[in-house]
Design a protein around this motif. Structure first.
Motif, PDB file in Angstrom:
ATOM      1  N   ARG A  39      -0.895  -3.871   3.523  1.00  0.00           N
ATOM      2  CA  ARG A  39      -2.405  -4.084   3.832  1.00  0.00           C
ATOM      3  C   ARG A  39      -3.022  -5.255   4.084  1.00  0.00           C
ATOM      4  O   ARG A  39      -2.682  -6.161   2.983  1.00  0.00           O
ATOM      5  CB  ARG A  39      -3.276  -3.132   2.859  1.00  0.00           C
ATOM      6  CG  ARG A  39      -4.866  -3.253   3.132  1.00  0.00           C
ATOM      7  CD  ARG A  39      -5.454  -2.543   1.984  1.00  0.00           C
ATOM      8  NE  ARG A  39      -6.945  -2.840   1.954  1.00  0.00           N
ATOM      9  CZ  ARG A  39      -7.528  -3.494   1.132  1.00  0.00           C
ATOM     10  NH1 ARG A  39      -6.804  -4.531   0.368  1.00  0.00           N
ATOM     11  NH2 ARG A  39      -9.058  -3.648   1.189  1.00  0.00           N
ATOM     12  N   GLU A  70       0.777  -1.087  -0.031  1.00  0.00           N
ATOM     13  CA  GLU A  70       0.075   0.138  -0.319  1.00  0.00           C
ATOM     14  C   GLU A  70       0.871   1.113   0.230  1.00  0.00           C
ATOM     15  O   GLU A  70       1.746   1.555   1.126  1.00  0.00           O
ATOM     16  CB  GLU A  70      -0.985  -0.156   1.215  1.00  0.00           C
ATOM     17  CG  GLU A  70      -1.783   1.121   1.529  1.00  0.00           C
ATOM     18  CD  GLU A  70      -2.922   1.274   0.296  1.00  0.00           C
ATOM     19  OE1 GLU A  70      -2.327   2.032  -0.833  1.00  0.00           O
ATOM     20  OE2 GLU A  70      -3.903   0.802   0.361  1.00  0.00           O
ATOM     21  N   TRP A  77      -3.477  -1.696   8.228  1.00  0.00           N
ATOM     22  CA  TRP A  77      -2.513  -1.649   7.670  1.00  0.00           C
ATOM     23  C   TRP A  77      -1.220  -1.844   8.764  1.00  0.00           C
ATOM     24  O   TRP A  77      -1.567  -1.148   9.978  1.00  0.00           O
ATOM     25  CB  TRP A  77      -2.305  -0.001   7.109  1.00  0.00           C
ATOM     26  CG  TRP A  77      -3.178   0.002   5.672  1.00  0.00           C
ATOM     27  CD1 TRP A  77      -2.844  -0.121   4.546  1.00  0.00           C
ATOM     28  CD2 TRP A  77      -4.687   0.414   6.059  1.00  0.00           C
ATOM     29  NE1 TRP A  77      -3.955   0.171   3.715  1.00  0.00           N
ATOM     30  CE2 TRP A  77      -4.994   0.407   4.425  1.00  0.00           C
ATOM     31  CE3 TRP A  77      -5.591   0.533   6.778  1.00  0.00           C
ATOM     32  CZ2 TRP A  77      -6.294   0.525   4.170  1.00  0.00           C
ATOM     33  CZ3 TRP A  77      -6.972   0.864   6.500  1.00  0.00           C
ATOM     34  CH2 TRP A  77      -7.059   0.917   5.058  1.00  0.00           C
ATOM     35  N   GLN A  82       5.893   2.612   1.753  1.00  0.00           N
ATOM     36  CA  GLN A  82       4.795   1.713   1.738  1.00  0.00           C
ATOM     37  C   GLN A  82       4.634   0.983   2.853  1.00  0.00           C
ATOM     38  O   GLN A  82       5.531   0.928   3.705  1.00  0.00           O
ATOM     39  CB  GLN A  82       4.702   0.655   0.513  1.00  0.00           C
ATOM     40  CG  GLN A  82       5.860  -0.316   0.612  1.00  0.00           C
ATOM     41  CD  GLN A  82       5.988  -1.410  -0.376  1.00  0.00           C
ATOM     42  OE1 GLN A  82       5.630  -1.086  -1.579  1.00  0.00           O
ATOM     43  NE2 GLN A  82       6.312  -2.826  -0.364  1.00  0.00           N
ATOM     44  N   SER A  83       3.324   0.477   3.282  1.00  0.00           N
ATOM     45  CA  SER A  83       2.881  -0.353   4.116  1.00  0.00           C
ATOM     46  C   SER A  83       2.525  -1.481   3.644  1.00  0.00           C
ATOM     47  O   SER A  83       2.313  -1.559   2.418  1.00  0.00           O
ATOM     48  CB  SER A  83       1.842   0.565   5.035  1.00  0.00           C
ATOM     49  OG  SER A  83       0.529   0.549   4.415  1.00  0.00           O
ATOM     50  N   TRP A 118      -3.623   6.067  12.246  1.00  0.00           N
ATOM     51  CA  TRP A 118      -2.302   5.357  12.618  1.00  0.00           C
ATOM     52  C   TRP A 118      -2.161   5.705  14.123  1.00  0.00           C
ATOM     53  O   TRP A 118      -2.329   6.639  14.886  1.00  0.00           O
ATOM     54  CB  TRP A 118      -0.991   6.014  11.983  1.00  0.00           C
ATOM     55  CG  TRP A 118      -1.061   5.630  10.545  1.00  0.00           C
ATOM     56  CD1 TRP A 118      -1.155   6.392   9.559  1.00  0.00           C
ATOM     57  CD2 TRP A 118      -0.717   4.245   9.935  1.00  0.00           C
ATOM     58  NE1 TRP A 118      -0.881   5.550   8.401  1.00  0.00           N
ATOM     59  CE2 TRP A 118      -0.589   4.404   8.553  1.00  0.00           C
ATOM     60  CE3 TRP A 118       0.009   2.968  10.579  1.00  0.00           C
ATOM     61  CZ2 TRP A 118      -0.188   3.258   7.883  1.00  0.00           C
ATOM     62  CZ3 TRP A 118       0.055   1.943   9.972  1.00  0.00           C
ATOM     63  CH2 TRP A 118       0.208   2.028   8.350  1.00  0.00           C
ATOM     64  N   GLU A 137      -9.636  -5.224   8.193  1.00  0.00           N
ATOM     65  CA  GLU A 137      -8.695  -4.561   7.321  1.00  0.00           C
ATOM     66  C   GLU A 137      -7.713  -3.640   8.085  1.00  0.00           C
ATOM     67  O   GLU A 137      -8.245  -3.010   8.921  1.00  0.00           O
ATOM     68  CB  GLU A 137      -9.603  -3.517   6.371  1.00  0.00           C
ATOM     69  CG  GLU A 137      -8.624  -2.752   5.405  1.00  0.00           C
ATOM     70  CD  GLU A 137      -9.399  -1.708   4.511  1.00  0.00           C
ATOM     71  OE1 GLU A 137      -9.132  -1.907   3.309  1.00  0.00           O
ATOM     72  OE2 GLU A 137     -10.176  -1.056   5.069  1.00  0.00           O
ATOM     73  N   ASP A 153       2.945  -1.311   9.551  1.00  0.00           N
ATOM     74  CA  ASP A 153       4.328  -0.610   9.224  1.00  0.00           C
ATOM     75  C   ASP A 153       5.275  -0.448  10.333  1.00  0.00           C
ATOM     76  O   ASP A 153       4.552  -0.437  11.545  1.00  0.00           O
ATOM     77  CB  ASP A 153       3.783   0.823   8.761  1.00  0.00           C
ATOM     78  CG  ASP A 153       4.869   1.402   7.525  1.00  0.00           C
ATOM     79  OD1 ASP A 153       6.097   0.711   7.459  1.00  0.00           O
ATOM     80  OD2 ASP A 153       4.519   2.347   6.843  1.00  0.00           O
ATOM     81  N   THR A 175      -6.599   0.820  10.903  1.00  0.00           N
ATOM     82  CA  THR A 175      -7.544  -0.175  10.671  1.00  0.00           C
ATOM     83  C   THR A 175      -8.822   0.600  10.492  1.00  0.00           C
ATOM     84  O   THR A 175      -8.982   1.431  11.196  1.00  0.00           O
ATOM     85  CB  THR A 175      -7.695  -1.157  11.834  1.00  0.00           C
ATOM     86  OG1 THR A 175      -8.674  -1.951  11.538  1.00  0.00           O
ATOM     87  CG2 THR A 175      -7.782  -0.513  13.071  1.00  0.00           C
TER      88      THR A 175
END
Length: 445
Positions: free
Chosen positions: A114, A102, A218, A111-112, A181, A216, A220, A145
């Protein structure tokens, strides 16, 4: 006034020689050309590279003022040392669920990852590396999320022999709004039959536990953090019920165990039946307990931004006027928050917030998000004792939450006294308040 806990002198005496790492709250970075993108320029270095010491104002209690001097989640954005990231997904193996790079939702770097899962299935990814000694380190991870109400988040460490240890945030929020985040530094939850060899870790797994129709998330910026020399316990009471004053207060005094009370301004001011008065709160403060804020007792995410700001300013003014020295710390009413709440609250409070769960739900002390600390509901003596044991063994912090002894979310008075005695007699653990925890968070960067 009861003397401050021994930990502050012990920890800070050693901290000057061991800290110099940069810290993270959770500033959103959305690669869309918006002003949020400026966060990508954040340095992983402290201002000027200075190291805080025992004599530094940086680890003293903040001066009690209505507004904070800085946004704690930005000032301490990336704690500890970088460990693994998601810049090259070829280094990761997808074991369950779905995972995609992502580039539009990023905490740090380009990027992270997902992760998604459906129908109560989990999402799991793993990466391997050379055997690493993590005996004296905690691990944190940046997370975002859209499904905060139905997930738990786990970081699993595996050794070269196949043993593993799981570190889990059991719950994120009781609300469904996206919190943006935030950083988790999850506490110990479980391990394999053969205890993991922490000095020989060669695999890390990220697990998204999905308890709903879909998840869902993400992830990182996975980092490591130095552990303290011992574990800690915070006994956090909510709402200002008289049980905190009597019978809990005398038990705290008998065993020389401090506690924290999150008072609701309106209930205290209006002398609501069964709620402590301002004088009683100040008496407990004089005895060594800490009085912090609990907002309006209305779900913050349900309020319009202007109404929320007005309410928070009034609450903070009340704390300052009454000289509640814990007024810089906040407990979210109803465990409800979102991205906008976190951004606004940072103008008035340094730490606290909280998510909570009914099972063991600890945190590392130098890598947590300042306003998304985890708590464990103090409804069961056995679970609370497990929390104390885990805090002592793994040198982490358990924040146990109580309300009133006649409520289902709080153990009865007899069990509570047994818990206090257990804490007092357990080696390797000490009760602290949020000033102490916040001092460790800042000193540990």
């Amino acid at each position: 006034m009861v003397e401050r806990s021994r930990f502050r002198r012990q920890f800070l005496a050693a901290s000057g020689a061991t800290v110099g790492m940069a810290l993270a709250g959770c500033m959103d970075q959305i690669s869309s050309g918006s002003s949020d993108d400026e966060g990508n320029e954040s340095s992983n270095e402290t201002d000027g590279g200075d190291t805080e010491t025992a004599d530094s104002d940086g680890v003293d209690s903040p001066e009690l003022t209505v507004e904070t001097e800085y946004n704690s989640r930005e000032e301490y954005r990336q704690p500890g040392e970088a460990f693994v990231d998601f810049e090259n997904l070829e280094e990761w193996e997808l074991l369950d669920g779905s995972g995609d790079a992502e580039t539009d939702v990023v905490f740090d770097g380009s990027q992270s990852l997902r992760l998604t899962a459906e129908d109560e299935g989990n999402a799991v990814v793993a990466t391997e590396f050379e055997a690493t000694d993590l005996s004296d380190r905690d691990v944190s991870m940046a997370v975002r999320t859209t499904t905060p109400a139905n997930i738990a988040l786990e970081i699993q460490l595996r050794d070269i022999y196949g043993g593993y240890a799981s570190y889990m945030l059991q719950s994120v929020s009781y609300g469904s709004d996206e919190p943006g985040w935030f950083r988790i530094c999850p506490g110990f939850a479980d391990e394999s039959t053969t205890p993991v060899e922490q000095d020989a870790i060669d695999e890390l797994r990220v697990v998204v536990h999905n308890t709903g129709d879909e998840a869902e998330v993400w992830v990182d910026d996975i980092r490591t953090h130095e552990k303290p020399d011992q574990g800690y316990v915070i006994l956090c009471w909510d709402d200002g019920f008289e049980d905190f004053y009597e019978p809990a207060g005398p038990v705290h005094d008998e065993y020389d165990v401090t506690a924290v009370q999150a008072a609701v301004r309106q209930w205290t001011r209006d002398q609501r039946d069964g709620i402590m008065t301002t004088d009683q709160l100040l008496e407990r403060q004089e005895a060594g307990d800490q009085i912090v804020a609990h907002g309006t007792h209305t779900a913050f995410a349900d309020l319009e931004p202007d109404d929320l700001r007005d309410s928070i300013e009034i609450d903070k003014n009340w704390a300052v006027q009454n000289e509640f020295q814990g007024g810089h710390y906040l407990v979210f009413p109803h465990n409800n928050f979102n991205r906008e709440v976190l951004e606004l609250v940072s103008d008035y409070y340094y730490a606290g917030g909280f998510n909570q769960a009914g099972n063991v739900n600890l945190t590392g002390v130098t890598g947590y998000d300042p306003l998304v600390l985890p708590r464990t509901i103090g409804h069961d003596l056995g679970i609370a004792m497990q929390c104390v044991d885990a805090a002592a063994q793994h040198r982490q912090c358990t924040i146990l939450n109580f309300h009133a002894f006649d409520q289902d979310n709080t153990m009865d008075a007899g069990d509570y006294e047994e818990l206090i005695q257990y804490i007092a007699e357990t080696d390797g653990v000490e009760t602290i308040d949020f000033d102490d925890l916040w001092a460790m968070r800042r000193a540990g960067h």
